[in-house]
Design a protein around this motif. Structure first.
Motif, PDB file in Angstrom:
ATOM      1  N   GLY A   1       4.104 -20.349   2.547  1.00 20.12           N
ATOM      2  CA  GLY A   1       4.092 -18.949   2.153  1.00 20.12           C
ATOM      3  C   GLY A   1       2.695 -18.399   1.930  1.00 20.12           C
ATOM      4  N   SER A   2       2.655 -17.104   1.669  1.00 15.56           N
ATOM      5  CA  SER A   2       1.404 -16.393   1.403  1.00 15.56           C
ATOM      6  C   SER A   2       1.633 -15.397   0.282  1.00 15.56           C
ATOM      7  CB  SER A   2       0.945 -15.619   2.641  1.00 15.56           C
ATOM      8  OG  SER A   2       0.724 -16.472   3.722  1.00 15.56           O
ATOM      9  N   GLU A   3       0.623 -15.212  -0.526  1.00 14.18           N
ATOM     10  CA  GLU A   3       0.710 -14.193  -1.569  1.00 14.18           C
ATOM     11  C   GLU A   3       0.404 -12.846  -0.943  1.00 14.18           C
ATOM     12  OE1 GLU A   3      -1.926 -15.427  -4.683  1.00 14.18           O
ATOM     13  OE2 GLU A   3      -0.447 -16.818  -5.496  1.00 14.18           O
ATOM     14  N   CYS A   4       1.261 -11.870  -1.203  1.00 13.34           N
ATOM     15  CA  CYS A   4       1.091 -10.529  -0.643  1.00 13.34           C
ATOM     16  C   CYS A   4       1.261  -9.490  -1.739  1.00 13.34           C
ATOM     17  CB  CYS A   4       2.127 -10.264   0.444  1.00 13.34           C
ATOM     18  SG  CYS A   4       1.985 -11.325   1.867  1.00 13.34           S
ATOM     19  N   ALA A   5       0.436  -8.467  -1.655  1.00 13.40           N
ATOM     20  CA  ALA A   5       0.509  -7.369  -2.614  1.00 13.40           C
ATOM     21  C   ALA A   5       1.404  -6.272  -2.055  1.00 13.40           C
ATOM     22  CB  ALA A   5      -0.883  -6.825  -2.897  1.00 13.40           C
ATOM     23  N   GLY A   6       2.667  -6.310  -2.371  1.00  8.73           N
ATOM     24  CA  GLY A   6       3.591  -5.239  -2.033  1.00  8.73           C
ATOM     25  C   GLY A   6       3.963  -5.149  -0.570  1.00  8.73           C
TER      26      GLY A   6
END
Length: 92
Positions: free
Chosen positions: A20-25
């Motif tokens: 996974g990846s961290e995403c802002a919105g």
């Protein structure tokens, strides 16, 4: 920042994203999908055909699909037909 998982479906192959990846919105999710699809297509366009669709399915931390995007490659051989002249070329 929430983590999202970008699963890739390309023809008969399915790759599940375990990291996974961290995403802002929403815009962050969309941007990441826009980056991953061309990268996958560049390496996976079939050498023996001219049609292929690449789909990313984005899941949240609870495995719910929150976004999907598809990139399609379609090649077509034209043959020996000459390229039509434009009207302005014909006047020259």
């Amino acid at each position: 920042m929430p983590r999202f998982f970008f699963d890739i479906h390309s023809g008969s192959k399915f790759a599940r994203d375990a990291v996974g990846s961290e995403c802002a919105g929403m815009q962050g999710i969309r941007h990441e999908a826009m980056l991953v699809l061309p990268a996958i297509a560049r390496d996976e366009i079939p050498k023996d055909g001219d049609k292929q669709a690449f789909t990313v399915l984005v899941r949240d931390g609870e495995s719910r699909t929150v976004y999907t995007a598809t990139l399609t490659f379609a090649g077509l051989w034209i043959g020996d037909s000459p390229i039509p002249k434009l009207e302005e070329d014909a006047l020259s």
